[in-house]
Design a protein around this motif. Sequence first.
Motif, PDB file in Angstrom:
ATOM      1  N   GLU A 300      11.644   8.881   3.840  1.00  0.00           N
ATOM      2  CA  GLU A 300      10.621   9.132   4.718  1.00  0.00           C
ATOM      3  C   GLU A 300       9.715  10.110   4.021  1.00  0.00           C
ATOM      4  N   LYS A 301      10.278  10.690   2.681  1.00  0.00           N
ATOM      5  CA  LYS A 301       9.347  11.713   2.150  1.00  0.00           C
ATOM      6  C   LYS A 301       8.847  11.040   0.888  1.00  0.00           C
ATOM      7  N   THR A 302       9.181   9.971   0.545  1.00  0.00           N
ATOM      8  CA  THR A 302       9.109   9.296  -0.953  1.00  0.00           C
ATOM      9  C   THR A 302       8.731   7.846  -0.760  1.00  0.00           C
ATOM     10  N   ARG A 303       7.687   7.653  -1.650  1.00  0.00           N
ATOM     11  CA  ARG A 303       7.038   6.147  -1.926  1.00  0.00           C
ATOM     12  C   ARG A 303       6.712   5.914  -3.231  1.00  0.00           C
ATOM     13  N   PHE A 304       6.589   4.697  -3.619  1.00  0.00           N
ATOM     14  CA  PHE A 304       6.065   4.500  -4.987  1.00  0.00           C
ATOM     15  C   PHE A 304       4.941   3.598  -5.088  1.00  0.00           C
ATOM     16  N   TYR A 305       4.075   3.671  -5.872  1.00  0.00           N
ATOM     17  CA  TYR A 305       2.902   2.831  -5.955  1.00  0.00           C
ATOM     18  C   TYR A 305       2.709   2.403  -7.394  1.00  0.00           C
ATOM     19  N   HIS A 306       2.302   1.212  -7.556  1.00  0.00           N
ATOM     20  CA  HIS A 306       1.764   0.536  -8.948  1.00  0.00           C
ATOM     21  C   HIS A 306       1.128  -0.809  -8.681  1.00  0.00           C
ATOM     22  N   ALA A 307       0.541  -1.271  -9.532  1.00  0.00           N
ATOM     23  CA  ALA A 307      -0.187  -2.589  -9.636  1.00  0.00           C
ATOM     24  C   ALA A 307       0.461  -3.649  -8.969  1.00  0.00           C
ATOM     25  N   GLY A 308       1.803  -3.631  -9.164  1.00  0.00           N
ATOM     26  CA  GLY A 308       2.600  -4.688  -8.874  1.00  0.00           C
ATOM     27  C   GLY A 308       2.962  -4.955  -7.180  1.00  0.00           C
ATOM     28  N   LEU A 309       2.275  -4.027  -6.436  1.00  0.00           N
ATOM     29  CA  LEU A 309       2.425  -3.987  -5.082  1.00  0.00           C
ATOM     30  C   LEU A 309       1.301  -5.072  -4.331  1.00  0.00           C
ATOM     31  N   THR A 310       1.410  -5.614  -3.205  1.00  0.00           N
ATOM     32  CA  THR A 310       0.500  -6.468  -2.759  1.00  0.00           C
ATOM     33  C   THR A 310      -0.613  -5.490  -2.187  1.00  0.00           C
ATOM     34  N   ARG A 311      -1.640  -6.135  -1.625  1.00  0.00           N
ATOM     35  CA  ARG A 311      -2.824  -5.262  -1.261  1.00  0.00           C
ATOM     36  C   ARG A 311      -2.457  -4.396  -0.117  1.00  0.00           C
ATOM     37  N   GLU A 312      -1.884  -5.210   0.957  1.00  0.00           N
ATOM     38  CA  GLU A 312      -1.210  -4.393   2.169  1.00  0.00           C
ATOM     39  C   GLU A 312      -0.242  -3.408   1.994  1.00  0.00           C
ATOM     40  N   GLU A 313       0.504  -3.557   0.892  1.00  0.00           N
ATOM     41  CA  GLU A 313       1.553  -2.632   0.521  1.00  0.00           C
ATOM     42  C   GLU A 313       0.926  -1.502  -0.143  1.00  0.00           C
TER      43      GLU A 313
END
Length: 557
Positions: A300-313
């Motif tokens: 609940e304290k951590t997420r990741f983000y990069h160009a491979g995620l869908t727009r909704e993600e």
Amino acid sequence: MAENEKVSFDGIGVAEGCADELFDADKAVQAARAGFHVSYLFPWQRIVIANIMDGEAALQADSDFSENHDDDDLYRGRQIVLLPTGAGKSMCFLVPALLLEGATLVIYPLLALMSDQKRRMEQAGIRCVVFKGGQTAEEREENFSALEDKENPARVIIANPEVLCGENLLERLSKVKISHISIDEAHCVSEWGDSFRPSYLELGRVIKTLGVKLITAFTATASKPVLDRIGEILFDGNYHLVRGASDRANIHYAVRYAYAKKKAALELALTMKKPLIIFCGSRRRTEEMAHVCSSYFGREKTRFYHAGLTREEKRAVEEWFFNSTDGILTATCAYGMGVDKSDIASVIHLDAPEHLENFVQEAGRAGRNGANVNSVLIWNHADFVRWRQAEEGSRERALGDFALSKTCRRQMILDYLGGEETVCSGCDICDVNAKNQKISYKAPDAELAFNFIRKNRRLYTRQEATGELTELFNKRNLGIFGINVWDAKDTAEILSQLFSEKKLRICGTFWKDRLDIIKKKKGKNLLALIPRRHLHRLHHLRRNFLQVQERARQLLS
């Protein structure tokens, strides 16, 4: 940089003095107050806005002004605006958008950024349209209808470079009255245009096809080579530079030397103020670092983000982090451009960016609210190898120069970006100098591993040493983390770099497969001190000595 380039620093100089004579700056303040509830414009914002509006006035008097007045300080209408992250660059083109007769075309690098800016403009009551790939003919017609609306026309056109390369759209847009083109994150022209987004190299042709004379390119960080490349592509080398103060005084810069980067980042994340971003060099590294953090801090304290995620993600992660006060986001450079989260407190650079400009961009994501924040670069031997292989004085070498600097890190950044001299408001080197101490450039985890092998020479195989060291690291850090967080991969990463440094070797014969250190030879090579012209005499004497020695052995036997 072009010979006839003119520079304005912090609103001081000819441009500021003359601007108020031609454009009533109060009109800009009134527009900012009415459209965005902003009651004050900074000096550099006033200069940029005045340049645009004065250019519009000059155009009405002389449609060929940009060709007829190339050497004029003020009536150029073509400018690169270099302002630090969070300095309010968007006001510089949105305020004129409310005042100009025609529309303003704003070119963004990312689809997510385009959508975000459209939402913000509509919230401010500015009607805008978006052109992007994948739109239907009906959607395009709706956009043009909005631009041609007589009563309430769209004031802003949002697009990316790729969609503007479409000839049909470009021809249609050339018939729309566009007064001003703004290129956001203009360093992408240089960073991406020459590699994986060649459409950026077409922007100069796009500008000429549209016939727009007022062009403003915005960026937060750009060295002289980057500025030259932007100017070459967009302005044929002839542009006006408006530069604000380059220093972000509220950012404290530091470098952490560690061979096991993920564990160093985890330790930093434990103590650094949140919200926090850990910038990583690849999608895989982003997900791996997120796994390390979530295993310790909780999902609940951590997420990741990069160009491979869908727009909704992506949207879900952006919303989560925007509303978080204690979150940790691991991300590639796909997160950051134009993201308006003002309370990011800390940035960790897990992987060294390719250029110092990219590092400054990443660090600049923190502290947009003016609070004191921290930026920490993690540096290891693999980074050192890449730095050593880069050409002296090249952009690729600049970040290593920063990481290995023995003088103020802040001033080094400013010198590289062509900025001002300043008193350091915070960096690790100046901190230790103030205490009459010296900074250590050695990685503590590598030192511990090397000393362990030195004390246990030829005792362990590589696999056995990995296990012993993993246990040792966990014991050492138990007081920090409270649990065992080190695994064999972390230790193996350290040993691999020690091998790369030629500090360790694998023995053969009797000590087969055992680890040993490589001792550095002490003293000087005496042969190197002898002039080459005398070496043949030395070899002749050595042969004579060996012959005499052999003759004596025969006589005595």
